[in-house]
Enzyme design. Structure first.
Site, mmCIF file in Angstrom:
data_model
loop_
_atom_site.group_PDB
_atom_site.id
_atom_site.type_symbol
_atom_site.label_atom_id
_atom_site.label_comp_id
_atom_site.label_asym_id
_atom_site.label_seq_id
_atom_site.Cartn_x
_atom_site.Cartn_y
_atom_site.Cartn_z
ATOM 1 N N ASP A 103 1.109 -1.235 0.071
ATOM 2 C CA ASP A 103 0.147 -0.025 0.008
ATOM 3 C C ASP A 103 0.975 1.217 -0.074
ATOM 4 O O ASP A 103 2.094 1.287 0.433
ATOM 5 C CB ASP A 103 -0.796 0.103 1.358
ATOM 6 C CG ASP A 103 -1.744 -0.971 1.445
ATOM 7 O OD1 ASP A 103 -2.104 -1.742 0.499
ATOM 8 O OD2 ASP A 103 -2.156 -1.257 2.749
HETATM 9 N N1 URA Z 1 -1.214 -5.983 3.998
HETATM 10 C C1 URA Z 1 -1.567 -4.722 3.865
HETATM 11 O O1 URA Z 1 -2.635 -4.314 4.534
HETATM 12 N N2 URA Z 1 -0.746 -3.800 3.317
HETATM 13 C C2 URA Z 1 0.171 -4.157 2.550
HETATM 14 O O2 URA Z 1 0.727 -3.249 2.051
HETATM 15 C C3 URA Z 1 0.399 -5.431 2.641
HETATM 16 C C4 URA Z 1 -0.064 -6.482 3.282
#
Ligand code: URA
Length: 238
Positions: A103
């Site tokens: 993310d």
């Molecule tokens: N889980 C999440 O919530 N975000 C990420 O970037 C990777 C795994």
């Protein structure tokens, strides 16, 4: 060779993404928009992807990046936010792209390569490569909720697979939890904690299969050595 493998070998994207591009009409062979996914390449074919001619002869390279917060993992962003490729300096001449996603506000280990087959292997859900995250979460996660997270919680109407979850530190109003998952669903770790009433404050990926982030500084890249590439493939059962 099928067209989608040719595109992946050229380091443009994974085979699955190449199929999407074909369906979208972004791929031309000898000037004609391609309409079939199973097209077999012929000697002398000229392939264009999104208007650019490609060639399958690029050397395969493999990198590890410590992604900072505030970067998108896509190659280009529709809102013009910084992209992880902005962090790759001129020393990388090959057209690498990320294997999987983190993310915008998640930091940590991201693998990049121009080897479409490798990216496909490392990211394919059926290969179940384990990914370890360190999550800083509000409050203190109870023993009961740790067990729930380990067994699986329902997110987006589907239960998560069993996970390793370990409460490692407790502070006044937050705690640190280590989470290892073998799936890679959208915002999975954040949603798992939301499912048990906690909010993730910070999230960092520290390991993918046998590869650890180690002391690599935020925003820096390093090459994966051939043993590490092989170890990742072995972790995927290849
Ligand atoms: N889980 C999440 O919530 N975000 C990420 O970037 C990777 C795994």
């Amino acid at each position: 060779m099928r067209i989608q493998k040719y595109i992946a070998d050229a380091g443009i994207c994974s085979r699955r993404k190449a199929e999407e591009l074909i369906v979208k009409g972004e791929v031309k062979v000898n000037g004609q928009v391609l309409s079939e996914l199973g097209y077999q390449m012929q000697e002398g074919d000229v392939v264009e992807v999104s208007g650019q001619e490609i060639s399958a002869m690029e050397k395969k390279v493999y990198y590890l990046l410590n992604k900072p917060k505030g970067y998108v993992t896509t190659v280009k962003d529709q809102f013009d936010r910084p992209c992880v490729l902005d962090l790759i300096g001129d020393e990388v001449k090959e057209r690498i792209y990320p294997a999987g996603r983190l993310d915008y506000n998640t930091e940590g280990l991201l693998i990049l390569s121009n080897d479409g087959e490798f990216v496909n292997t490392v990211t394919h859900p059926k290969n179940q490569i384990q990914k370890k995250y360190i999550a800083v979460v509000n409050g203190t996660v109870s023993e009961d909720n740790i067990k729930k997270l380990q067994r699986g919680v329902v997110i987006d109407k589907k239960k998560t697979a069993p996970a390793e979850v370990f409460l490692s530190e407790i502070f006044k109003d937050k705690c640190v939890v280590e989470v290892t998952i073998s799936e890679g669903r959208n915002r999975q770790v954040r949603k798992m904690f939301e499912a048990v009433g906690h909010h993730v404050i910070d999230l960092k990926r520290v390991q993918i299969g046998p590869i650890e982030l180690g002391s690599l500084k935020t925003g820096r890249i390093r090459k994966l050595n051939p043993n590490e590439v092989q170890a990742l493939l072995s972790a995927a059962g290849k």
